[in-house]
Design a protein around this motif. Structure first.
Motif, PDB file in Angstrom:
ATOM      1  N   ALA A   1       0.910  -1.265  -0.198  1.00 19.42           N
ATOM      2  CA  ALA A   1       0.265   0.166   0.267  1.00 19.42           C
ATOM      3  C   ALA A   1       0.441   1.219   0.245  1.00 19.42           C
ATOM      4  N   ALA A   2       1.628   1.136  -0.128  1.00 24.52           N
ATOM      5  CA  ALA A   2       2.749   2.621  -0.482  1.00 24.52           C
ATOM      6  C   ALA A   2       3.148   3.047  -1.408  1.00 24.52           C
ATOM      7  N   ASP A   3       3.487   3.667  -1.414  1.00 30.76           N
ATOM      8  CA  ASP A   3       3.862   4.349  -2.835  1.00 30.76           C
ATOM      9  C   ASP A   3       5.181   3.910  -3.542  1.00 30.76           C
ATOM     10  N   PHE A   4       4.920   3.262  -4.304  1.00 33.63           N
ATOM     11  CA  PHE A   4       5.923   2.960  -5.036  1.00 33.63           C
ATOM     12  C   PHE A   4       6.607   3.718  -5.851  1.00 33.63           C
TER      13      PHE A   4
ATOM     14  N   TYR B   1       5.223  -7.471  -7.051  1.00 29.95           N
ATOM     15  CA  TYR B   1       7.046  -7.640  -6.884  1.00 29.95           C
ATOM     16  C   TYR B   1       7.521  -8.462  -6.608  1.00 29.95           C
ATOM     17  N   GLY B   2       8.705  -8.580  -6.936  1.00 32.59           N
ATOM     18  CA  GLY B   2       9.428  -9.868  -6.800  1.00 32.59           C
ATOM     19  C   GLY B   2      11.012  -8.965  -5.977  1.00 32.59           C
ATOM     20  N   PHE B   3      11.953  -9.806  -6.235  1.00 33.12           N
ATOM     21  CA  PHE B   3      13.311  -9.833  -5.543  1.00 33.12           C
ATOM     22  C   PHE B   3      14.402  -8.484  -5.843  1.00 33.12           C
TER      23      PHE B   3
ATOM     24  N   ALA C   1      16.179  -4.257  -2.589  1.00 37.42           N
ATOM     25  CA  ALA C   1      15.922  -1.942  -2.837  1.00 37.42           C
ATOM     26  C   ALA C   1      15.888  -2.034  -1.345  1.00 37.42           C
ATOM     27  N   ILE C   2      14.451  -2.474  -0.764  1.00 42.92           N
ATOM     28  CA  ILE C   2      14.168  -2.485   0.448  1.00 42.92           C
ATOM     29  C   ILE C   2      14.730  -2.459   1.374  1.00 42.92           C
ATOM     30  N   ARG C   3      15.706  -4.032   1.525  1.00 45.61           N
ATOM     31  CA  ARG C   3      16.849  -4.689   1.968  1.00 45.61           C
ATOM     32  C   ARG C   3      18.024  -3.606   2.791  1.00 45.61           C
TER      33      ARG C   3
END
Ligand code: DX5
Ligand code: ZN
Length: 218
Positions: A10-13, A46-48, A53-55
């Motif tokens: 639900a974040a703003d991608f 979304y995937g890897f 990137a979030i990591r």
């Protein structure tokens, strides 16, 4: 206090870095990341690359919820992308015990997610091998759906099963969680609450996380 896991679906991608910083600086405990394959659920998320990137900016554990068929094909790739917790769906795991062992062998916490129609007692023989049960309170595939009330009864039953066995499995509730239903879920025995739209559609996401965190005092 409950564990709060904002769902980044639900974040703003276009502003994912900003939204990750909000979570880092809030009283949230985990990042909840929803992976959908268009086969187990009628949606693709979304995937890897997104998880990696979030990591790279997340200062809290990544709780990755796999809504995919044949999840075991990708355990290693999710570990490499930085998942700390990995949940597979009961409904796609004929060898659930093997999946749990494989996830743990890669150094991650092993979770099992169950659809609204899946009875909690089907987990009886593996319950103590599960680090967290993700009880779906909507049909998986989309954010922003209405909470299914019967989930409260499932959480109560699961709490009782965990108590009887004396194990440490956490109960996570995912889908349609609001500031209004959070106190009931915590009283029923939920340890962790996932919240997507409740957090990100609010005018003050960090303030809403704080309200969820303090929901048991209501
Ligand atoms: C649904 C996902 C949920 C979803 C929750 O398939 O598993 O994690 O993002 O979103 P809300 O809180 O908006 O129902
Ligand atoms: Zn989820």
């Amino acid at each position: 206090m409950p564990i709060i896991a904002p769902s980044m679906l639900a974040a703003d991608f276009l502003n994912m870095g900003r939204d990750c910083e909000m979570v880092n600086n809030s009283s949230a405990d985990w990042f909840h990341l929803d992976v959908m394959d268009g086969r187990f659920v009628p949606n693709i998320s979304y995937g890897f690359p997104v998880i990696s990137a979030i990591r790279s900016v997340a200062k809290k554990p990544l709780d990755v919820h796999l809504m995919i068929v044949e999840p075991e094909k990708y355990f290693e790739a999710f570990a490499k992308a930085g998942a700390n917790m990995l949940s597979v769906h009961y409904e796609v795991s004929p060898h659930l015990h093997r999946n749990l062992q494989a996830i743990k062998a890669l150094g991650m916490k092993a979770g099992v997610a169950i659809n609204p129609h899946t009875p909690v007692n089907l987990l009886a023989d593996v319950l103590c091998d599960i680090d967290h049960v993700c009880v779906m309170s909507v049909n998986p595939g989309f954010g922003g759906q209405k909470f299914i009330d019967h989930t409260i009864q499932k959480v109560r039953m699961l709490r009782q099963m965990i108590h009887e066995r004396g194990c440490h499995t956490l109960i996570e509730v995912d889908g349609g969680v609001t500031v209004e239903n959070a106190p009931t879920l915590i009283k029923a025995g939920a340890d962790a609450l996932v919240a997507g739209n409740t957090v990100f559609a609010s005018a003050d996401p960090a303030g809403t996380i704080e309200l969820l965190k303090n929901a048991e005092n209501k």
